[in-house]
Every structure is written in C-alpha cells, then in structure tokens.
Design a protein around this motif. Sequence first.
Motif, PDB file in Angstrom:
ATOM      1  N   PHE A  87      -3.432  12.193   1.820  1.00  0.00           N
ATOM      2  CA  PHE A  87      -3.646  11.837   0.421  1.00  0.00           C
ATOM      3  C   PHE A  87      -5.129  11.920   0.102  1.00  0.00           C
ATOM      4  CE2 PHE A  87       0.173   8.995   1.285  1.00  0.00           C
ATOM      5  CZ  PHE A  87       1.064   9.914   0.778  1.00  0.00           C
ATOM      6  N   HIS A 116      -5.798   6.817   7.323  1.00  0.00           N
ATOM      7  CA  HIS A 116      -6.411   5.742   6.535  1.00  0.00           C
ATOM      8  C   HIS A 116      -7.781   5.413   7.087  1.00  0.00           C
ATOM      9  CE1 HIS A 116      -2.164   5.426   5.543  1.00  0.00           C
ATOM     10  NE2 HIS A 116      -2.596   4.987   4.389  1.00  0.00           N
ATOM     11  N   HIS A 176       0.850  -1.195   0.000  1.00  0.00           N
ATOM     12  CA  HIS A 176       0.000   0.000   0.000  1.00  0.00           C
ATOM     13  C   HIS A 176       0.892   1.254   0.000  1.00  0.00           C
ATOM     14  CE1 HIS A 176      -3.560   2.443   1.336  1.00  0.00           C
ATOM     15  NE2 HIS A 176      -2.585   3.184   1.853  1.00  0.00           N
ATOM     16  N   GLU A 177       1.866   1.290   0.889  1.00  0.00           N
ATOM     17  CA  GLU A 177       2.743   2.464   0.977  1.00  0.00           C
ATOM     18  C   GLU A 177       3.580   2.635  -0.290  1.00  0.00           C
ATOM     19  OE1 GLU A 177       2.672   4.833   3.247  1.00  0.00           O
ATOM     20  OE2 GLU A 177       1.002   3.793   4.171  1.00  0.00           O
ATOM     21  N   GLU A 218      -6.038   6.835  -1.866  1.00  0.00           N
ATOM     22  CA  GLU A 218      -6.073   5.760  -0.880  1.00  0.00           C
ATOM     23  C   GLU A 218      -6.650   4.488  -1.507  1.00  0.00           C
ATOM     24  OE1 GLU A 218      -4.790   5.248   1.950  1.00  0.00           O
ATOM     25  OE2 GLU A 218      -3.924   7.244   2.045  1.00  0.00           O
ATOM     26  N   HIS A 272       1.726   4.418  -2.919  1.00  0.00           N
ATOM     27  CA  HIS A 272       1.715   5.882  -2.732  1.00  0.00           C
ATOM     28  C   HIS A 272       2.961   6.506  -3.368  1.00  0.00           C
ATOM     29  CE1 HIS A 272      -1.841   6.281  -0.339  1.00  0.00           C
ATOM     30  NE2 HIS A 272      -1.378   5.714   0.754  1.00  0.00           N
TER      31      HIS A 272
HETATM   32 ZN   LIG Z   1      -2.430   5.210   2.369  1.00  0.00          ZN
END
Ligand SMILES: [Zn+2]
Length: 258
Positions: A178, A227, A125-126, A183, A129
């Motif tokens: 974000f 999140h 997930h990171e 997301e 980004h």
């Molecule tokens: Zn995130």
Amino acid sequence: MRKNWAIALAASIAIGGMSVAPAIADPFKPGKGDQVKLGKRAADDIRKKERVLPASDERTRTLRRVASRLLAVMDDGKDPWQYSFDVIENKQVNAFALPGGPTFFFTGLLDRLSTEDQLAGVLAHELTHVRREHWAYAYRDSQQRALGLNLLLIFTRANSNVAGLASIANDVLIELPFARKHETQADEQGMDIMVKAGFNPTGIKEVFEILSKASSGGKPPEFLSTHPNDKSRIKHLQDRIDKLGRTFPAQKPLPWAR
Ligand SMILES: [Zn+2]
C-alpha cells in the motif's frame, strides 16, 4: 453582446469539461463489486491451502468478538464489503485483509499480543485498508506505471477489463504494497474506530513497539515488511493519543495471555 459572451463562455466550459472528463472516472481501479469477488476467491483458496483454526477455537472466537465490536461502530452505509475473520495456524508474525473484507491473522502474531486492545488495533488498521479501498488504488497505480512503460497495454487492458481482473493472481492481492499515505490513513482512521468502539488506543502503539523489539536480534516480524516501523510511526500514534486528551478504559488481557 453580453449575453452571447456568456453563452459562448458556458459552451467552452462545457466542451472543456467534456474533453478532460473521461468516460469512466477511474478506469483502472477495480470497482467495489470486483474487490469483493477477488477477495472472496483468494480467501476460499487460503482456507483450502492453510491450516485455518475451527470456529470453536478460543483464538478465532476472540478475534471475531473483537471484530464485531469494531464493525458495530463503522459506518459503511451501502458499501458491499463482506467481512470474515479467520486465524491461520502459522508462526508468521502477520495479519492481512484481502480486498472486499476477508481478514486473516496468523497465530504467530496472536502469540505476541497480550491485550484485546492490541488485537483491536491491528484489526481496525486492516479494516481501514478494506473500507478505504487501498488495495484497489495500489493496483490502479501499478497498472498506470505499467502503462507508462508500454502503451500497448492501453488497448489490451481497456478491451478486456474483466479478463484482466480474473487473471489477477492471489499473490497480487496479498503482496501489493500500500502507498505510505494509505498506511498513515489506516493508522489514523483505525485508531478512531478503536476509540469509538471503547478500546484503548495505546494498544496499536504497543503493537509496533512489541514488533520492533522483536526485530532486534533475529528475523524481523513479517508484518513489519509491509508496515515500516520507523520511530515517526510510533510517535505519530502517541501524538494522536495525546491529542485525544482523554483517559481510556484499562486494556483487557487476551484469554491466552493471562
Ligand atoms: Zn497497513
């Protein structure tokens, strides 16, 4: 006559095109090279100020091993990202990636996780980004909102872009939220990466379940403040897992959770 009309039309399209296309397509979005520089600067600061675990620590070794499996299946072509992976000794239940690639996990989050697949889920997930430049877009949008309030900024920002970047505080790199659509993109593309790397995608769904359970009765985990964990997020992840319609490898326990 017909021919002249065609030329006139072509000319007006060209002029129209020129008038709408600015010299720089996206003047307020930091470029990839700038993102790498900004992230590296902030990461150097963090390594000086925080208790970063040594490379020999089991948690750092595990994080880097899982990360290398994810990086191996990511096709970033000629992108200049400079990934690094460190663990900060801190009870915060959080993890974040700086623009350009430096990624940090807090021991507080690692302690809550029980499998490598959950860890891979947060990491993927990171990393999404980073590679999709979500920070740069959030920064651009924040600048454009400021422009709407104060036209004078057009001149100061446009004339001193480099100075402007140097003045971006590390807090802005870490705390700028974000966009919700980014997301969702990080959830979706992160899951694709973890599946490609042979992890069980149920891991990322479980992370949000673990964190939401932790938030009932006390302070919610820090990761959730950036999140938002409504039921639709977990459901969306489960729907994607169902849609893949496959069986996945059994999750592997983390060495410290056995
Ligand atoms: Zn995130």
